[in-house]
Enzyme design. Structure first.
Site, PDB file in Angstrom:
ATOM      1  N   GLU A  49       0.864  -1.174   0.000  1.00 25.39           N
ATOM      2  CA  GLU A  49       0.000   0.000   0.000  1.00 25.39           C
ATOM      3  C   GLU A  49       0.903   1.227   0.000  1.00 25.39           C
ATOM      4  O   GLU A  49       1.718   1.414   0.906  1.00 25.39           O
ATOM      5  CB  GLU A  49      -0.926   0.015   1.213  1.00 25.39           C
ATOM      6  CG  GLU A  49      -2.063  -0.976   1.114  1.00 25.39           C
ATOM      7  CD  GLU A  49      -3.095  -0.818   2.217  1.00 25.39           C
ATOM      8  OE1 GLU A  49      -2.891   0.019   3.114  1.00 25.39           O
ATOM      9  OE2 GLU A  49      -4.105  -1.545   2.186  1.00 25.39           O
ATOM     10  N   ASP A  60      -5.471   9.625   9.553  1.00 29.34           N
ATOM     11  CA  ASP A  60      -4.136   9.219   9.976  1.00 29.34           C
ATOM     12  C   ASP A  60      -3.687   9.973  11.224  1.00 29.34           C
ATOM     13  O   ASP A  60      -3.988  11.157  11.408  1.00 29.34           O
ATOM     14  CB  ASP A  60      -3.135   9.465   8.845  1.00 29.34           C
ATOM     15  CG  ASP A  60      -3.437   8.601   7.641  1.00 29.34           C
ATOM     16  OD1 ASP A  60      -3.411   7.371   7.802  1.00 29.34           O
ATOM     17  OD2 ASP A  60      -3.710   9.137   6.553  1.00 29.34           O
TER      18      ASP A  60
END
Length: 270
Positions: A49, A60
């Site tokens: 990824e 995040d």
């Protein structure tokens, strides 16, 4: 069959689990990303990824937010990230690559322009965190037509009806976010994950990869027992941050962190 589907099918036939590491493209420097991708493969990655740096990465935590900042200081763009995958493909035609990021850069580039460029570069899947499947009607078909898998997130709070709906729009695998919160924010509860993943398997035939909270070989092995693959991000990105001044040390540190996870997952097949 996409490259992602082929890899996951082969692993299942072998009784093995997928190791899916995440790094942010352009971190610590755009010139190092392709080398780091190859290091991940050497350490046992089945799928990579690759994060597209974005100024407001809402899902995040601080570790990946800082990685995006480091990458953006070098003006790492979506087009550059696609170019990195194209460079990676010159010597690795087998390892699937999933671009992970946010919708704004894709929208700015243009959906069809992006889909064409991504497919040409050898990108296999796209995970756009802030694109719910209900709003992916103009985008997901463009990916599917080019044999790229649209990948979506499932959360601990996702209802059964929504799991079914998301699965209809997904291919390759679904990404189960194992904790409530942002990346790197909490300790994973293996029993809760096992129960949830088993339930997801009742609702979809797609493989289930589990991410958020996997930090070492022990947690990778524990999650590998109850899922089809483990997705490792923040701990790798933190390793990059701590070794960014020495390229050789950085590649070795990434290898030393990831390879024991590969061993832990492979031990499950014995």
């Amino acid at each position: 069959m996409s490259r992602i589907e082929g890899v996951l099918k082969s692993l299942k036939e072998q009784g093995r689990k997928a190791l899916i590491p995440y790094i942010t493209a352009g971190d610590p420097h755009p010139d190092q990303t392709v080398s780091l991708m190859h290091t991940l493969v050497k350490a046992g990655a089945d799928i990579i990824e690759l994060g597209v740096p974005f100024s407001d990465p809402m899902a995040d935590g601080p570790v990946i937010q800082l990685a995006c900042e480091r990458a953006l200081k070098h003006n790492t763009s979506l087009r550059q990230v696609i170019g990195m995958v194209e460079e990676f493909r010159k010597t690795d035609a087998d390892t699937p690559v999933v671009l992970m990021g946010y919708l704004n850069p894709v929208e700015a580039m243009g959906y069809e322009v992006f889909a064409d460029a991504a497919a040409k570069a050898g990108i296999d899947g796209v995970l756009t965190v802030d694109l719910p499947p209900e709003e992916a009607g103009d985008v997901a078909p463009l990916f599917a037509e080019r044999n790229m898998d649209p990948i979506f997130l499932l959360a601990p709070t996702t209802t059964d009806e929504r799991i079914k709906a998301i699965s209809k729009h997904s291919s390759g695998y679904v990404y189960y976010v194992s904790i409530k919160g942002v990346t790197g924010s909490a300790t994973i509860n293996v029993d809760e994950v096992a129960e949830k993943v088993a339930h997801i398997h009742e609702l979809t035939a797609l493989p289930v990869g589990v991410g958020f909270g996997i930090r070492d070989a022990e947690t990778a092995g524990a999650i590998g027992k109850v899922s089809d693959g483990v997705i490792v991000g923040s701990v790798l990105v933190d390793t990059i941050a701590r070794n960014q001044s020495d390229t050789d040390a950085l590649n070795q540190a990434l290898y030393d962190l990831l390879y024991p996870m590969r061993e832990a997952l492979d031990s499950l097949a014995l």
